[in-house]
Scaffold this active site. Structure first.
Site, short mmCIF file in Angstrom:
data_model
loop_
_atom_site.label_atom_id
_atom_site.label_comp_id
_atom_site.label_asym_id
_atom_site.label_seq_id
_atom_site.Cartn_x
_atom_site.Cartn_y
_atom_site.Cartn_z
N ASP A 209 -60.99 -14.82 -10.79
CA ASP A 209 -60.12 -15.65 -11.91
C ASP A 209 -60.98 -16.62 -12.66
OD1 ASP A 209 -59.11 -18.38 -10.44
OD2 ASP A 209 -59.38 -16.92 -9.01
N ASP A 211 -59.66 -19.95 -12.55
CA ASP A 211 -59.31 -21.01 -12.00
C ASP A 211 -58.07 -21.42 -13.02
OD1 ASP A 211 -59.35 -22.84 -9.63
OD2 ASP A 211 -60.02 -24.63 -10.99
#
Length: 289
Positions: A209, A211
């Site tokens: 991802d 973040d």
């Protein structure tokens, strides 16, 4: 010396096709029980050991992982080279979900973990200026490229305590002001302990991802992470499977000195050393004690 590869990571990494004489073994350590039993076997003639960092079924939080017991157990099994495989968030557009990053630096923001094998009665200071082994990182990069993985060589890993993910303010600070490239919760104190145990250590961070800093992605979503993790597991298996052929059966001394990190590290005078602590250090520091 013979090469023995230790892999610390999630359960999906261990289903390696061709792993001969596979057996789950129990290893006792003076630092308590490791996260789980350790899967041992041989791949392409090279002994290997696989340790589920969070335990099978993911029972340990990043804070409760018994890092000292894990590293001690691998050392007791004769492991010479440790490959850490872990999920991470990315602070860089170019380090996209599904990419791998061969980490070479850390910023340690953890605060609730035991970070050293040494202590009162046997004081030791090792250098972690360069906390990963370049030779091992090079092998991981080569294996990743051979497996068709989009891999980035070099990056700074921000180790946070967790288990919560970052606030937006923290994410922006780590990215814009601290120069971190990826963020995770498990490589510290693991890398420090591996250095104290004179084990070569490489960190393979699998991006899941962006973040919370990324304007188009918002906060971290666990369901998205799990979906990306599933795809990354197959890539991680391919990377690990290529390592025996690159590292070889016979192992020369580490050219970067990882396996000699304790040479001048212990400061406590021999007559002042605590016998109880020395007994616990038998595997980790037996070479110099």
């Amino acid at each position: 010396m013979q090469t023995k590869i230790g892999v610390i990571g999630g359960s999906g990494v261990y289903e390696i096709e061709g792993l001969a004489d596979a057996e789950w073994v129990t290893v006792e350590t003076p630092w308590g029980a490791p996260s789980d039993q350790i899967l041992t076997g041989t791949l392409d003639g090279v002994p290997m050991a696989f340790l589920p960092r969070h335990g099978r079924g993911h029972v340990h939080t990043p804070t409760s992982v018994p890092y000292r017991a894990n590293i001690d157990a691998l050392k007791r099994l004769g492991v010479t080279d440790v490959i850490s495989v872990s999920a991470c968030g990315s602070f860089r557009h170019e380090m996209a979900p599904g990419d791998f990053v061969i980490v070479d630096q850390f910023i340690d923001r953890t605060f609730a973990r035991e970070k050293s094998f040494f202590g009162p009665g046997c004081v030791g200071h090792v250098s972690v200026a360069h906390p990963t082994c370049p030779r091992l990182g090079e092998a991981c990069e080569a294996s990743a490229k051979a497996a068709g993985i989009n891999v980035h060589r070099g990056g700074t890993y921000l180790a946070m305590e967790g288990p919560q993910f970052s606030t937006l303010a923290e994410s922006k600070m780590y990215r814009e002001h601290w120069g971190a490239d990826v963020i995770g919760m498990t490589n510290m104190p693991e890398a420090k302990l591996a250095r104290e145990a004179e084990l070569c250590y490489a960190s393979v961070a699998m991006v899941t991802d962006y973040d919370s800093w990324h304007p188009d992605h918002g906060e971290v979503d666990v369901s998205d992470i799990i979906a990306t993790l599933t795809g990354n597991a197959a890539k991680a298996r391919a990377l690990v499977a290529g390592l025996p052929g690159l590292l070889g059966v016979e192992r020369a001394p580490c050219p970067h000195g990882c396996d000699r990190a304790l040479e001048f590290a212990i400061l406590t005078a021999p007559e002042k050393r605590d016998p109880a602590l020395l007994a616990k250090l038998d595997a980790v520091a037996g070479r110099v004690l």
